[in-house]
Structures are given as C-alpha cells and as structure tokens.
Design an enzyme around this catalytic site. Sequence first.
Site, PDB file in Angstrom:
ATOM      1  N   GLU A 120      -3.049  -4.154  -2.637  1.00  0.00           N
ATOM      2  CA  GLU A 120      -3.044  -5.193  -1.601  1.00  0.00           C
ATOM      3  C   GLU A 120      -1.674  -5.828  -1.476  1.00  0.00           C
ATOM      4  OE1 GLU A 120      -4.279  -8.055   1.367  1.00  0.00           O
ATOM      5  OE2 GLU A 120      -4.340  -5.947   0.979  1.00  0.00           O
TER       6      GLU A 120
ATOM      7  N   THR B 243       0.853  -1.186   0.000  1.00  0.00           N
ATOM      8  CA  THR B 243       0.000   0.000   0.000  1.00  0.00           C
ATOM      9  C   THR B 243       0.890   1.237   0.000  1.00  0.00           C
ATOM     10  OG1 THR B 243      -1.698  -1.224   1.223  1.00  0.00           O
ATOM     11  CG2 THR B 243      -1.857   1.157   1.324  1.00  0.00           C
TER      12      THR B 243
END
Length: 579
Positions: free
Chosen positions: A419, A399
Amino acid sequence: MQHRLWLIAALWPALCAPLLAQTDRPAQPEPASTRSEKKLAYAQRYMVAAAHPLAVEAGLQILDAGGNAVDAMVAVQLVLNLVEPQASGLGGGAYLLHYEAAGRAVRAYDGRETAPAAATPELFMRDGKTMAFRDAVIGGRSVGTPGVPRLLETAHRKHGRLPWAALFRPAIALAENGFPLSPRVHALLRRDRSIAADPAARAYFLAADGSPKAAGSMLRNPQFAATLRALADGGADAFYRGDIARDLVAAVRGHPGNPGLLSETDLADYQVREVDALCAPYRVYRVCGMPPSSSGGIAVLQMLGLLSQRDLSAVAPGSTQSIHLLAEAGRLAYADRNRWVADDRFVDVPVHGLLDPAYLAARAKLIQPERSMGKAAAGTPPGARAAHADDPVEEVAGTSHIAIVDGDGNAVSLTTTIENFFGSRIMVRGFLLNNQLTDFNFNPVETDRPAANAVAPGKRPRSSMAPTLVFRSNGDLHLVVGSPGGTRIINYVAKTLIATLDWKLDIQAAIALPNTGSRNGPTEVERGTAAEDQAAPLRAMGHDVEITDMTSGLHGIMRDGQGWQGGADPRREGIAKGR
C-alpha cells in the site's frame, strides 16, 4: 547464479536515474518521476519484466534452470522485497492472473490482505469523526493479514515446476551478501520522516545521524535471509504460525502510538481465494482481469466496453480527442466502481450487469465527442439489488507489477503491494508490514447509506490493481500487462491496452505514452510530457484539467511474431529482459 547477480549489483548504480527531489511530505503519493528512456526488449523463448534489474535477473536465472513462469514469479517477488521494499513483499498482498498454455486455462488468485477478526466498521473513526490518513496509516491499526506468502505457495503448489526451496536462493544470496540501495528507494526515504520511529527500520535504512543511507550503499539483511530460509524449509506455514507470526502480531499490537488488532488466529486462518478470471471481448481480442475484491478488472473492462463503440484507430495517440475519450470513459467507470464494487463476499456486486453490453452501450451515449460531461453519476446496472454510498477512497501508490512468459507459453501477471510507500512503517524479521486497511472507507456510512467498502472482520479492502492478460481470436496469448499507481492503475492499464490493441504501438511505446485520465474528478494530464500541450483545448471542451505527476510503473510483454517484445516504464527503475 550468484556471480551474475553480483555483476548486476556492481553495475546497478551506473544504470540508475538521477536522485529525485526532496520534500517533507512523508505520506504523499508518488514523487515526480525522472524518466529514463528504455528500448524495446526482444526474446525468442521467455521474458521477465519487473521493477528492478536484480529481480528480473533472478527470474531469468530460474527460467534458465528449467523453471516456469510461476517459479520465476516467486523468485522475482522475493528479490523485490529486498530491492524495492517500500512497494511490496511478504508483509503485503497481491493479485495473480495465471495462464496455463497446455490447457489454455486462465485462473485468478486473490491474495489480498484481510481485516482482523476484531475489526469493526469504526476502525478509523474517533469521536464520530474520521481519522486523518497520516494518523491511521502509521502503526499497527492499518495492518491487515498479509497474503503474499500464502499466494506464492498456493500458486507454486498448483503450477510450479522446480522445488520450492530453490526459488529462494537468489533472494537469500542478495540478503546475505548485499546489494546496492537504489536511487529511487533513497529518494523515497528522503521524503519519509516516519520510518525513523521504528527501531528496526531506522537501523536498516538510515545512517547513524538519521539521514537515509546513500544511494549505492550496500545493504545486507540477515534477518530477511533467516525469514526466507524458514519459509524455504517450512513453507508458508512458517510465516503464518510459530515464531514469525508471534513476532508480527507483537509488533502490530504493541505499536507504541497506534496499536492494531491483528492476532495469531487471523494469520493462521488466512486463505487465498482462487476465483474465475473476469474476461470480456474487445474488438477481436479477449481481455481477462481480476474480479472483486479488486475493482481493477471491472473498471478496465468497462472502459474498453464504453470505447468499443468508437473507431479509436482513427484517433491519434496523445491527441486532444484521445485524451477526451479516455477521460470520459474513466468518469463513467469510476462512478460505477465507487458505487458498486467491494469484496463480493460481503457486498452484492453486480459484476455481470456492470459488464453487460447493452448497459455499456447505453452508458457510452453519455460521452459527447466535443464536450466533457463533468462529473458522472453511477448507473444502475442489470441485477443491482442494493444501493451503496459513493465511495471514492484514495489508494496510495506503493505497489509493483511483474509480467512473465516462460518457454512453454505459460504466463503470470502479478500486481503486488504493501500500500503506502513503506507500508505501516513497521519492520519485522527483515520486511515491512502493509497498511492495507486504509484502503477501506474510513466512514462506514456516507450520505445516510452504507459504504460498500466499509471495514468488516475478514473483509478484503477494495483495490484498483488490474493485472491483465489479452488473447487473440484464435486463443493465443497476446499481451501480459499491469501497473502500480493507486486508483490511477485503472487508467494506466486502459491506456496501454488501447495503445497496443487500437493504435498498434509496440509495448514499450505504449507504456511510455503520456499518462492521462479522469477518476471522475479533474482530467489529469502527466506533468512534463507532450500531453501538457492539450490542456488548453481540453479546457475549451469543458474539462477541469489538472497537470500532475503520474508515475506509473507499467510492465508488459507482448507477442511479436514467434517471440516476445517487452517493455518497462521509463518513469521507474525496472527493465524487461529475455532469452
């Protein structure tokens, strides 16, 4: 603009930290960080803090040209897609908090990915058993409908100032002319053996012998430049309909080992949710975060509410007591998070009850000054109507976070992700696709109760992302902050808020402070920091201490007199810079 971007590109290899150690675990959390001490940044007019110098420079160029915070955010995100491709980009999702200074208005935008219409609660079940994470994450099964392109367009239409197409120029120039592969991306490629299975990703990231291209190698991405030109000309519809959408769906559904369910209809129907920001008082401040589908805003505000019962200014940063209190507040917040929070369009989330002052005051009494409570049980907040199974789904830390304040005082706090590092390992049109559906609970039923975060068609998986804005008692913007880090994001952001608001550290010192906390399991202490010295006294208080790598990626901007101070995480490659 091109000249300045090229100058940074030329200097970048000399600025980077040493390479990280190689491991053979392709789908593991963040590797150990190599700290690079960073100085507090100052600016009088505007500032950008993000995960790569080239991305920061792109944002500053937009601000120099008269753009505002949202304009700069679009440019920064597009460049991050190139220089930090393993973490965020067009193939992922994001949460945005926007502050409009003229009207003193805060809005929240939920650009989280959604499950395909054909998805069922048993998406990650085989023969009555949950799939292994590695088997689920790699391939089309894990890909949700991306939200970033529509989020960027929605925010720009509502708040942008410069022409949409102008925001794409820095990223297009870098994609066409080239930029150096960073040591961090190189190190992550060394860890990941799965990227080689995708032909497009293999050709882009790896050398002829299958090894990662060397750090500092110049990368060019003409396919991504073409994608950007299409979006610059046709808006987000060029992504969600037409050739790009067809290619994306074909790659997901045609994956040879793990095909997915995404359809062109899923893409065409995707919408960003504009929602009310979740705000609550803390001391003399007002703190605003994201509501569900993220759990980050609720959990951070819960931790602050639990600790507001105590005089933290009398507790030394990094002391045994400070680590103890943050860990105990984290246990209570994560227990409630795992029981009650998911996409509120599908699950009844008692948001106001979870933040009710009387409820938090009662929960705070469970925190003992000299003894850990161990594992906390979820509470029953006012207004709760449905009991769900505890649902401690792990989110992997691929992230990024962007913090921007412009010359008019407008601000954005954007946490953005695909992710797991490199997402699903599927590359289409020059960008990687997310594996966000693995943020759902793999088993839809736990201990004979439904999981709040079970898969459902069109549902957004629960997140821990916690972009945050803080305001002074007079309403002035005080702080913009956020972090990557999977489920640890909540603890990272809470630490930084307490360090600035209670301990009065500057933003850089607050970010650099050792990471600690509990996710209602062990008390985690950052390896290689002074916090390790507190392990023995914490164990004496009943804490199950785990010394581990805690590689946050915090970026923040805080008011400093009439100007701003900025900080970037020493554990990563980002910087804060302003004018």
